[in-house]
Write a protein that holds these residues in place. Structure first.
Motif, PDB file in Angstrom:
ATOM      1  N   PHE A 205       0.846  -1.246  -0.055  1.00 35.42           N
ATOM      2  CA  PHE A 205       0.004   0.025   0.107  1.00 35.42           C
ATOM      3  C   PHE A 205       0.824   1.199  -0.063  1.00 35.42           C
ATOM      4  CE2 PHE A 205      -2.132   3.190   2.596  1.00 35.42           C
ATOM      5  CZ  PHE A 205      -3.221   3.643   1.630  1.00 35.42           C
ATOM      6  N   VAL A 206       1.967   1.200   0.879  1.00 30.54           N
ATOM      7  CA  VAL A 206       2.763   2.538   1.005  1.00 30.54           C
ATOM      8  C   VAL A 206       3.444   2.740  -0.346  1.00 30.54           C
ATOM      9  CG1 VAL A 206       5.024   3.232   2.092  1.00 30.54           C
ATOM     10  CG2 VAL A 206       2.831   2.270   3.546  1.00 30.54           C
ATOM     11  N   ALA A 207       3.885   1.459  -1.124  1.00 25.75           N
ATOM     12  CA  ALA A 207       4.870   1.647  -2.343  1.00 25.75           C
ATOM     13  C   ALA A 207       3.698   2.199  -3.123  1.00 25.75           C
ATOM     14  CB  ALA A 207       5.283   0.249  -2.780  1.00 25.75           C
ATOM     15  N   ALA A 208       2.633   1.567  -3.288  1.00 27.79           N
ATOM     16  CA  ALA A 208       1.739   2.189  -4.356  1.00 27.79           C
ATOM     17  C   ALA A 208       1.415   3.639  -4.147  1.00 27.79           C
ATOM     18  CB  ALA A 208       0.240   1.305  -4.412  1.00 27.79           C
ATOM     19  N   LEU A 209       1.478   3.880  -2.947  1.00 31.71           N
ATOM     20  CA  LEU A 209       0.891   5.458  -2.787  1.00 31.71           C
ATOM     21  C   LEU A 209       2.071   6.199  -3.216  1.00 31.71           C
ATOM     22  CD1 LEU A 209      -0.582   6.074   0.896  1.00 31.71           C
ATOM     23  CD2 LEU A 209      -1.378   6.444  -1.632  1.00 31.71           C
ATOM     24  N   ILE A 210       3.425   5.778  -3.130  1.00 33.19           N
ATOM     25  CA  ILE A 210       4.686   6.559  -3.432  1.00 33.19           C
ATOM     26  C   ILE A 210       4.785   6.779  -4.864  1.00 33.19           C
ATOM     27  CG2 ILE A 210       7.146   6.817  -3.366  1.00 33.19           C
ATOM     28  CD1 ILE A 210       7.033   5.396  -0.392  1.00 33.19           C
ATOM     29  N   LEU A 211       4.487   5.454  -5.592  1.00 29.52           N
ATOM     30  CA  LEU A 211       4.424   5.539  -6.972  1.00 29.52           C
ATOM     31  C   LEU A 211       3.389   6.267  -7.693  1.00 29.52           C
ATOM     32  CD1 LEU A 211       5.218   1.858  -7.977  1.00 29.52           C
ATOM     33  CD2 LEU A 211       6.458   3.806  -8.186  1.00 29.52           C
ATOM     34  N   PHE A 212       2.194   6.348  -6.890  1.00 29.37           N
ATOM     35  CA  PHE A 212       1.132   7.263  -7.511  1.00 29.37           C
ATOM     36  C   PHE A 212       1.785   8.710  -7.190  1.00 29.37           C
ATOM     37  CE2 PHE A 212      -2.941   9.349  -5.884  1.00 29.37           C
ATOM     38  CZ  PHE A 212      -3.623   9.480  -7.230  1.00 29.37           C
ATOM     39  N   ALA A 213       2.422   9.067  -6.104  1.00 27.70           N
ATOM     40  CA  ALA A 213       2.517  10.540  -5.850  1.00 27.70           C
ATOM     41  C   ALA A 213       3.886  11.153  -6.467  1.00 27.70           C
ATOM     42  CB  ALA A 213       3.003  10.512  -4.289  1.00 27.70           C
ATOM     43  N   LEU A 214       4.930  10.375  -7.052  1.00 28.50           N
ATOM     44  CA  LEU A 214       5.952  10.649  -7.399  1.00 28.50           C
ATOM     45  C   LEU A 214       5.886  11.776  -8.849  1.00 28.50           C
ATOM     46  CD1 LEU A 214       8.639   7.865  -7.115  1.00 28.50           C
ATOM     47  CD2 LEU A 214       8.783  10.238  -6.134  1.00 28.50           C
ATOM     48  N   PRO A 215       5.192  11.497  -9.822  1.00 33.13           N
ATOM     49  CA  PRO A 215       5.308  12.283 -10.917  1.00 33.13           C
ATOM     50  C   PRO A 215       4.908  13.773 -10.276  1.00 33.13           C
ATOM     51  CG  PRO A 215       4.149  10.210 -11.413  1.00 33.13           C
ATOM     52  CD  PRO A 215       4.500  10.005 -10.043  1.00 33.13           C
ATOM     53  N   PHE A 216       3.764  13.825  -9.618  1.00 37.82           N
ATOM     54  CA  PHE A 216       3.332  15.261  -9.132  1.00 37.82           C
ATOM     55  C   PHE A 216       4.401  15.848  -8.322  1.00 37.82           C
ATOM     56  CE2 PHE A 216       1.078  18.109  -6.162  1.00 37.82           C
ATOM     57  CZ  PHE A 216       0.813  19.191  -7.164  1.00 37.82           C
ATOM     58  N   ALA A 217       5.255  14.894  -7.384  1.00 38.82           N
ATOM     59  CA  ALA A 217       5.932  15.593  -6.322  1.00 38.82           C
ATOM     60  C   ALA A 217       7.318  16.101  -7.428  1.00 38.82           C
ATOM     61  CB  ALA A 217       6.409  14.392  -5.621  1.00 38.82           C
ATOM     62  N   TYR A 218       7.607  15.355  -8.316  1.00 44.43           N
ATOM     63  CA  TYR A 218       8.885  15.616  -9.036  1.00 44.43           C
ATOM     64  C   TYR A 218       8.400  16.972  -9.919  1.00 44.43           C
ATOM     65  CZ  TYR A 218      12.090  15.667 -12.861  1.00 44.43           C
ATOM     66  OH  TYR A 218      12.877  15.877 -14.021  1.00 44.43           O
ATOM     67  N   TYR A 219       7.219  16.993 -10.695  1.00 43.73           N
ATOM     68  CA  TYR A 219       6.806  18.177 -11.319  1.00 43.73           C
ATOM     69  C   TYR A 219       7.039  19.560 -10.257  1.00 43.73           C
ATOM     70  CZ  TYR A 219       3.359  22.204 -12.722  1.00 43.73           C
ATOM     71  OH  TYR A 219       2.847  22.913 -13.176  1.00 43.73           O
ATOM     72  N   ALA A 220       6.322  19.264  -8.942  1.00 39.54           N
ATOM     73  CA  ALA A 220       6.191  20.709  -8.061  1.00 39.54           C
ATOM     74  C   ALA A 220       7.477  21.058  -7.805  1.00 39.54           C
ATOM     75  CB  ALA A 220       5.496  20.101  -6.794  1.00 39.54           C
ATOM     76  N   VAL A 221       8.586  19.946  -7.510  1.00 43.09           N
ATOM     77  CA  VAL A 221       9.900  20.264  -7.168  1.00 43.09           C
ATOM     78  C   VAL A 221      10.580  20.983  -8.281  1.00 43.09           C
ATOM     79  CG1 VAL A 221      12.161  19.539  -6.368  1.00 43.09           C
ATOM     80  CG2 VAL A 221      10.312  18.592  -5.439  1.00 43.09           C
ATOM     81  N   ALA A 222      10.548  20.323  -9.579  1.00 44.74           N
ATOM     82  CA  ALA A 222      11.307  21.080 -10.845  1.00 44.74           C
ATOM     83  C   ALA A 222      10.554  22.384 -11.046  1.00 44.74           C
ATOM     84  CB  ALA A 222      10.824  20.035 -11.883  1.00 44.74           C
ATOM     85  N   ARG A 223       9.308  22.491 -10.899  1.00 46.32           N
ATOM     86  CA  ARG A 223       8.687  23.915 -10.937  1.00 46.32           C
ATOM     87  C   ARG A 223       9.038  24.921  -9.868  1.00 46.32           C
ATOM     88  NH1 ARG A 223       3.429  25.944 -12.523  1.00 46.32           N
ATOM     89  NH2 ARG A 223       3.500  28.199 -12.824  1.00 46.32           N
ATOM     90  N   GLY A 224       9.295  24.496  -8.789  1.00 44.53           N
ATOM     91  CA  GLY A 224       9.789  25.537  -7.599  1.00 44.53           C
ATOM     92  C   GLY A 224      11.215  25.729  -8.033  1.00 44.53           C
ATOM     93  N   MET A 225      12.065  25.086  -8.641  1.00 45.77           N
ATOM     94  CA  MET A 225      13.359  25.399  -8.783  1.00 45.77           C
ATOM     95  C   MET A 225      13.550  26.387 -10.051  1.00 45.77           C
ATOM     96  SD  MET A 225      15.201  21.801  -7.734  1.00 45.77           S
ATOM     97  CE  MET A 225      16.786  22.265  -8.244  1.00 45.77           C
ATOM     98  N   MET A 226      12.462  26.504 -10.776  1.00 40.50           N
ATOM     99  CA  MET A 226      12.478  27.468 -11.726  1.00 40.50           C
ATOM    100  C   MET A 226      12.380  28.877 -11.624  1.00 40.50           C
ATOM    101  SD  MET A 226      10.346  25.026 -14.594  1.00 40.50           S
ATOM    102  CE  MET A 226      10.486  26.212 -16.048  1.00 40.50           C
ATOM    103  N   LEU A 227      12.407  29.131 -10.194  1.00 44.18           N
ATOM    104  CA  LEU A 227      12.058  30.451  -9.636  1.00 44.18           C
ATOM    105  C   LEU A 227      12.975  31.590 -10.651  1.00 44.18           C
ATOM    106  CD1 LEU A 227      11.158  32.928  -7.909  1.00 44.18           C
ATOM    107  CD2 LEU A 227      12.600  32.045  -6.277  1.00 44.18           C
ATOM    108  N   ASN A 228      14.351  31.245 -10.958  1.00 42.29           N
ATOM    109  CA  ASN A 228      14.923  32.134 -11.481  1.00 42.29           C
ATOM    110  C   ASN A 228      14.961  31.934 -12.869  1.00 42.29           C
ATOM    111  OD1 ASN A 228      15.775  33.648  -9.258  1.00 42.29           O
ATOM    112  ND2 ASN A 228      17.180  31.906  -8.664  1.00 42.29           N
ATOM    113  N   ASP A 229      14.211  31.253 -13.414  1.00 37.38           N
ATOM    114  CA  ASP A 229      14.424  31.038 -15.025  1.00 37.38           C
ATOM    115  C   ASP A 229      13.755  31.849 -15.783  1.00 37.38           C
ATOM    116  OD1 ASP A 229      14.194  28.455 -17.035  1.00 37.38           O
ATOM    117  OD2 ASP A 229      12.809  29.708 -17.410  1.00 37.38           O
ATOM    118  N   PRO A 230      14.289  32.574 -16.686  1.00 37.09           N
ATOM    119  CA  PRO A 230      13.507  33.897 -17.421  1.00 37.09           C
ATOM    120  C   PRO A 230      12.377  33.504 -18.054  1.00 37.09           C
ATOM    121  CG  PRO A 230      15.761  33.730 -17.839  1.00 37.09           C
ATOM    122  CD  PRO A 230      15.763  32.329 -17.095  1.00 37.09           C
ATOM    123  N   GLY A 231      12.256  32.164 -18.788  1.00 31.05           N
ATOM    124  CA  GLY A 231      10.895  31.651 -19.526  1.00 31.05           C
ATOM    125  C   GLY A 231       9.821  31.849 -18.393  1.00 31.05           C
ATOM    126  N   GLU A 232      10.433  31.125 -17.307  1.00 30.41           N
ATOM    127  CA  GLU A 232       9.152  30.881 -16.030  1.00 30.41           C
ATOM    128  C   GLU A 232       8.697  32.169 -15.630  1.00 30.41           C
ATOM    129  OE1 GLU A 232       7.597  28.396 -14.689  1.00 30.41           O
ATOM    130  OE2 GLU A 232       6.822  29.285 -13.180  1.00 30.41           O
TER     131      GLU A 232
END
Ligand code: HEM
Length: 219
Positions: A15-42
């Motif tokens: 159950f825990v593994a399934a939850l993590i797999l389910f959560a990972l794509p959005f977690a990755y998107y959120a971290v990557a988006r957050g790190m774009m603060l200084n990106d001129p395109g963003e």
């Protein structure tokens, strides 16, 4: 009930593994988006970036990074194996999670106060309540853990639900789009579906969890 009640450790681990797999794509998107603060395109294209508003920019992009972390890490705290065989890791991860969750909610709240949200007052209220409940869950989880009180588990599970709720918000929109083509949703988030959603991504899950908790306690 989040299956701590599962007596089989294998079932709980799956159950825990399934939850993590389910959560990972959005977690990755959120971290990557957050790190774009200084990106001129963003900076040029995002409605969340406001020129000259360093505090609200740092708050909202910082909350995405911290939010991504808690989305990915929160399910691990439900692992019985981790709790029983690696209690120190469970405790350390707990403090990391609570710190990141407080950072996430405070970042979101600062942004709401300074800039509001795209959906206007109703969305701002819905998201502010979400942030306040997350802060409350952080405080109560740590408080009861230190007291070694059984209510630690109730509040910790609430915190996990809230940590995953941001992902559920996006899942609701995705499923609704597939089922209805986005009925009742508008680009400025002012449609009836949007208005319901600003509360429906966390309140019903907390209510269901509370009901299951009380049912288990009464047995
Ligand atoms: C639980 C983890 C969270 C994650 C992973 C997360 C992630 C994100 C992301 C990626 C965005 C940018 C919009 C998008 O790309 O969809 C965003 C926007 C936002 N988040 Fe969060 N968030 C989390 C929790 C919170 C909390 C607790 C609050 C409330 C205090 C909050 C308030 C906001 C607000 C106000 C916006 C901007 C809304 C708008 O006007 O468009 N978030 N979040």
């Amino acid at each position: 009930m989040i299956p701590e009640s599962t007596k089989r450790p294998v079932g709980n681990s799956l159950f825990v593994a399934a939850l993590i797999l389910f959560a990972l794509p959005f977690a990755y998107y959120a971290v990557a988006r957050g790190m774009m603060l200084n990106d001129p395109g963003e900076q040029a294209l995002s409605r969340l970036f406001h020129g000259g508003a360093a505090l609200s920019n740092t708050a909202v992009y910082g909350h995405m990074i911290a939010g991504g972390l808690i989305t990915a890490l929160a399910p691990l705290q439900l692992s019985r194996v981790l709790r029983q065989r690696a209690a120190l890791l469970h405790r350390t991860l707990g403090y990391v999670l609570v710190s990141a969750a407080m950072f996430t909610s405070l970042g979101g709240l600062i942004y709401i106060v300074l800039q509001g949200t795209i959906g206007g007052p109703v969305m701002s209220i819905g998201f502010a309540l979400y942030g306040i409940l997350m802060l409350l869950a952080c405080v109560q989880t740590v408080r009861y853990a230190r007291l070694r009180h059984p209510l630690h588990r109730l509040w910790a599970e609430r915190l996990v639900i809230l940590a995953l709720a941001s992902l559920l918000y996006r899942v609701h929109y995705g499923v609704w789009e597939i089922l209805t083509g986005g009925l009742g949703s508008r680009d400025d988030f002012s449609g009836p579906f949007d208005v319901i959603q600003v509360f429906a991504f966390y309140l019903p899950y907390l209510a269901l969890h509370g009901w299951l908790w009380r049912r288990r306690e009464s047995r």
